[in-house]
Write a protein that holds these residues in place. Structure first.
Motif, PDB file in Angstrom:
ATOM      1  N   ARG A 183       4.631  87.841  24.176  1.00  0.00           N
ATOM      2  CA  ARG A 183       4.780  88.018  25.719  1.00  0.00           C
ATOM      3  C   ARG A 183       6.156  87.745  25.564  1.00  0.00           C
ATOM      4  O   ARG A 183       6.800  87.310  24.850  1.00  0.00           O
ATOM      5  N   ILE A 227      13.522  86.091  24.855  1.00  0.00           N
ATOM      6  CA  ILE A 227      13.603  84.942  26.127  1.00  0.00           C
ATOM      7  C   ILE A 227      14.876  85.138  27.315  1.00  0.00           C
ATOM      8  O   ILE A 227      15.826  85.505  26.669  1.00  0.00           O
ATOM      9  N   ALA A 267       9.356  86.149  27.974  1.00  0.00           N
ATOM     10  CA  ALA A 267       9.295  85.331  28.809  1.00  0.00           C
ATOM     11  C   ALA A 267      10.107  85.591  29.617  1.00  0.00           C
ATOM     12  O   ALA A 267      11.967  85.607  29.078  1.00  0.00           O
ATOM     13  N   LEU A 303       8.913  78.208  24.316  1.00  0.00           N
ATOM     14  CA  LEU A 303       8.348  78.539  24.333  1.00  0.00           C
ATOM     15  C   LEU A 303       8.012  79.964  22.910  1.00  0.00           C
ATOM     16  O   LEU A 303       7.153  79.804  23.193  1.00  0.00           O
ATOM     17  N   LYS A 304       9.488  79.685  21.896  1.00  0.00           N
ATOM     18  CA  LYS A 304       8.787  80.245  20.346  1.00  0.00           C
ATOM     19  C   LYS A 304       8.486  79.720  20.031  1.00  0.00           C
ATOM     20  O   LYS A 304       7.234  80.250  19.728  1.00  0.00           O
ATOM     21  N   VAL A 357       2.165  82.368  26.941  1.00  0.00           N
ATOM     22  CA  VAL A 357       3.313  83.065  26.576  1.00  0.00           C
ATOM     23  C   VAL A 357       3.029  83.695  25.486  1.00  0.00           C
ATOM     24  O   VAL A 357       4.587  84.754  25.136  1.00  0.00           O
ATOM     25  N   ALA A 368       6.223  91.384  29.894  1.00  0.00           N
ATOM     26  CA  ALA A 368       6.948  90.127  29.945  1.00  0.00           C
ATOM     27  C   ALA A 368       5.418  89.147  31.394  1.00  0.00           C
ATOM     28  O   ALA A 368       5.086  89.347  31.667  1.00  0.00           O
ATOM     29  N   ALA A 414       6.018  83.557  22.516  1.00  0.00           N
ATOM     30  CA  ALA A 414       7.542  84.391  22.995  1.00  0.00           C
ATOM     31  C   ALA A 414       8.132  84.576  21.946  1.00  0.00           C
ATOM     32  O   ALA A 414       8.462  84.403  21.126  1.00  0.00           O
TER      33      ALA A 414
END
Length: 391
Positions: free
Chosen positions: A285, A315, A287, A307-308, A282, A193, A312
């Motif tokens: 990973r 989430i 997040a 973030l997507k 990210v 993460a 990532a």
């Protein structure tokens, strides 16, 4: 002489002062009351009293037909230390009045000390002057002191400087140990993460989490375009001053006019923020976004989408206070967010029924331990071990 014997006999059998009762004697101990009688708000108070091994104080808090708050304390509190637990539901102003009226009722009932246990302190975001507004948090601190409170136990104030508004001690506990434990025990492969700060102002808190979990850190910068907060944060203030000498029908360029002849002020550049960007990798990973309050979730939803897009694959959102106002449960359910983890400082059972992504972490243990230590006069330092300044 029989006179001294008569005086001794009179003192032994005088009905005015029984020999077994001292006038300086006062009952000792403490009581725990809830400033709200609804089931959702008393749940945390019951958990705390169960851990302490005491009964919840007998009182009735209700709204009269004209919506006035009324409090009726059903037992004696004279000379005792009283802890008032108040969790803040959606009706914030009513909860504040309940706390104020109960504190004043206990004060007039000769309670020795009145300590407020307010896990989520309301109006904590209104701790700065904005334009012609007011610092409402300071006003609330003064009202609590006037009502009779002598001490406050709270958790994760929005700004730690808020403690300076109070004229009595404030213990600002931290929920991070419980949230860190949840990450380690409930998130599979949490070693993959990365901790994410939703804004630069939350970077210190995120850094504290990242250092204790031995994880990387990413920071999101900027904001969604056409955000409603543009007009609220003062970036377009002060307004331009028009030149009054021109023709009424002419629109002349704005200039900063000097308040006195001979004084020229520099032009003030309007503050602008770029679109949302992510500083940090990210991709591939998990997040984990950390913050202190999650209320209106539009910013969190927008951050999750960014973030997507950056790669990532899961989430999580970690926050101490889950207010989850308005359509927050629906927005979370329809978003890219996989899970929202909050503590039970604020009742949110209804929101959990609407959105199964919302999970709760119990923090009654640390609140109960704080009450026990304060009542026994013990140090509170143990509750702040391994807590950083920025947490």
């Amino acid at each position: 002489s029989p006179y001294p014997l008569f005086c001794i006999a009179l003192s032994l059998f005088s009905p005015l002062r029984p020999p077994s009762l001292s006038l300086s004697h006062t009952p000792s101990g403490y009581r725990v009351f809830s400033a709200n009688s609804t089931a959702a708000c008393t749940e945390l108070a019951k958990k705390i009293t169960e851990r302490l091994g005491v009964e919840l104080g007998k009182s009735v808090v209700f709204q009269a037909s004209n919506r006035e708050t009324r409090v009726d304390v059903k037992e004696s509190v004279r000379g005792q230390t009283i802890f008032i637990i108040q969790t803040i539901p959606r009706d914030v102003n009513t909860a504040i009045m309940e706390l104020l009226v109960m504190a004043y009722a206990l004060k007039t009932s000769c309670a020795k000390n009145i300590i407020g246990v307010i896990p989520y302190f309301p109006y904590s975001k209104q701790c700065k002057m904005r334009k012609r507004g007011s610092i409402v948090c300071k006003l609330l601190a003064s009202m609590l002191a006037k009502a009779g409170l002598t001490h406050i136990i709270t958790m994760d104030l929005h700004q730690k400087e808020v403690q300076g508004f109070f004229s009595f001690p404030v213990d600002n506990l931290r929920a991070s140990p419980f949230l860190l434990q949840y990450i380690q025990e409930e998130i599979p492969d949490y070693r993959n993460a990365i901790i994410v700060a939703k804004s630069p102002s939350a970077a210190k808190r995120a850094q504290s989490y990242a250092e204790r979990l031995r994880l990387g850190l990413a920071v999101m910068h900027g904001e969604a375009q056409c955000a409603e907060s543009d007009m609220a944060d003062g970036r377009h203030s002060p307004p331009c001053v028009r030149n009054p000498t021109g023709h009424p029908g002419l629109e002349l360029p704005c200039k900063q006019q000097a308040p006195f002849p001979g004084i020229e002020l520099p032009m003030m550049m309007a503050k602008e923020k770029p679109p949302i960007t992510v500083v940090g990798d990210v991709g591939g990973r998990i997040a984990i976004i950390v913050d202190d309050i999650i209320d209106d979730v539009e910013d969190f939803v927008a951050a999750a989408e960014i973030l997507k897009e950056r790669g990532a694959y899961k989430i999580y959102i970690m926050a101490t206070h889950g207010l989850l106002s308005a359509d927050a449960p629906r927005l979370i359910e329809e978003s890219a967010i996989d899970e929202v983890v909050v503590t039970n400082t604020v009742p949110h059972e209804v929101q959990k029924l609407q959105c199964p992504k919302i999970k709760t972490v119990d923090v009654s243990m640390i609140l109960a331990e704080a009450i026990r230590r304060i009542n026994n006069g013990e140090s509170m330092a143990y509750l702040f071990r391994n807590i950083t300044v920025d947490d």
